[in-house]
Write a protein that holds these residues in place. Structure first.
Motif, PDB file in Angstrom:
ATOM      1  N   LEU A 298      10.556   4.950   4.300  1.00  0.00           N
ATOM      2  CA  LEU A 298      10.273   3.526   4.444  1.00  0.00           C
ATOM      3  C   LEU A 298       9.800   3.154   5.844  1.00  0.00           C
ATOM      4  N   THR A 299       9.882   4.087   6.780  1.00  0.00           N
ATOM      5  CA  THR A 299       9.426   3.810   8.151  1.00  0.00           C
ATOM      6  C   THR A 299       7.951   4.102   8.338  1.00  0.00           C
ATOM      7  N   SER A 300       7.286   4.584   7.291  1.00  0.00           N
ATOM      8  CA  SER A 300       5.932   5.110   7.463  1.00  0.00           C
ATOM      9  C   SER A 300       4.825   4.137   7.056  1.00  0.00           C
TER      10      SER A 300
ATOM     11  N   LEU B 142       0.830  -1.208   0.000  1.00  0.00           N
ATOM     12  CA  LEU B 142       0.000   0.000   0.000  1.00  0.00           C
ATOM     13  C   LEU B 142       0.866   1.261   0.000  1.00  0.00           C
ATOM     14  N   LEU B 143       1.892   1.281   0.844  1.00  0.00           N
ATOM     15  CA  LEU B 143       2.791   2.433   0.897  1.00  0.00           C
ATOM     16  C   LEU B 143       3.463   2.668  -0.453  1.00  0.00           C
TER      17      LEU B 143
ATOM     18  N   GLU C  84       2.872   5.912  -2.961  1.00  0.00           N
ATOM     19  CA  GLU C  84       3.969   6.860  -3.146  1.00  0.00           C
ATOM     20  C   GLU C  84       4.445   6.887  -4.600  1.00  0.00           C
ATOM     21  N   LEU C  85       4.569   5.726  -5.204  1.00  0.00           N
ATOM     22  CA  LEU C  85       5.034   5.688  -6.585  1.00  0.00           C
ATOM     23  C   LEU C  85       4.027   6.318  -7.540  1.00  0.00           C
ATOM     24  N   ASP C  86       2.742   6.086  -7.291  1.00  0.00           N
ATOM     25  CA  ASP C  86       1.729   6.677  -8.162  1.00  0.00           C
ATOM     26  C   ASP C  86       1.715   8.199  -8.019  1.00  0.00           C
ATOM     27  N   GLU C  87       1.923   8.683  -6.795  1.00  0.00           N
ATOM     28  CA  GLU C  87       1.923  10.123  -6.557  1.00  0.00           C
ATOM     29  C   GLU C  87       3.147  10.792  -7.159  1.00  0.00           C
TER      30      GLU C  87
END
Length: 206
Positions: A196-198, A61-62, A66-69
């Protein structure tokens, strides 16, 4: 009695579970219905996956968000879609970056082709270690996918660790270009900056 038991077991196996002598083709696989979720075709054989862990799902999901944004015009992120790599290869990367045209088309919407994939990402699970670390990267490289990430869990922190690979066109093999533990910041295939911690933090609207 043993023969009768063996016959009963054989009869109980679904017909689609038994591959033909040369294995299933990718086209046959893509036309199958009723397969378990996330079934893949590797070397003509069906590969089934274990139920997804929470960590695995949160990292997917992360990354897809992020990649799409962050993707530039003409590229989009997607997740857990089959990619037809060859006659008997149809794996399902956990996350993909693809051309926007291929994402938005109405026809052939069950899978992508290798030349439409900019980046393939595998988030490693305990049961998929060999496939994600060895088998699938070889298939992606042979098909010409330029960028590949392998994501492992830092078990002490639950953070994602990302191993970034880029295709060496001369050898058709991936070269490791970086290992990222807390923050992934790179410039290829486009400018990317991910905390990556989020993965376990709640995403809030601005």
């Amino acid at each position: 009695m043993a023969a009768e038991s063996d016959d009963a077991t054989t009869r109980s196996v679904p017909e689609w579970l038994i591959p033909p002598p040369d294995g299933f083709t990718a086209d046959e696989f893509l036309q199958m219905r009723g397969l378990p979720r996330h079934t893949e075709l590797i070397d003509g054989s069906l590969v089934f996956v274990s139920p997804q862990r929470k960590w695995h799902g949160r990292v997917i999901l992360l990354l897809v968000n992020e990649l799409d944004e962050q993707a530039p015009d003409g590229m989009r992120a997607d997740h857990q879609m089959s990619v037809k790599l060859g006659e008997r290869q149809c794996p399902e990367p956990d996350v993909l970056v693809v051309s926007e045209e291929s994402l938005n088309r109405a026809e052939r919407d069950t899978h992508y082709l290798a030349d439409e994939v900019v980046l393939a990402v595998e988030v490693v699970s305990p049961e998929s270690k060999e496939r994600d670390r060895e088998t699938k990267p070889l298939k992606y490289a042979a098909a010409g996918i330029r960028h590949f990430w392998r994501v492992e869990e830092d078990e002490s922190q639950r953070h994602a660790v990302v191993y970034v690979h880029q295709l060496d066109l001369a050898t058709r093999a991936y070269a490791l270009t970086g290992i990222f533990h807390e923050r992934l910041k790179i410039s290829v295939p486009f400018d990317i900056d991910i905390d990556l911690t989020s993965a376990w933090e709640r995403r809030r609207r601005p």
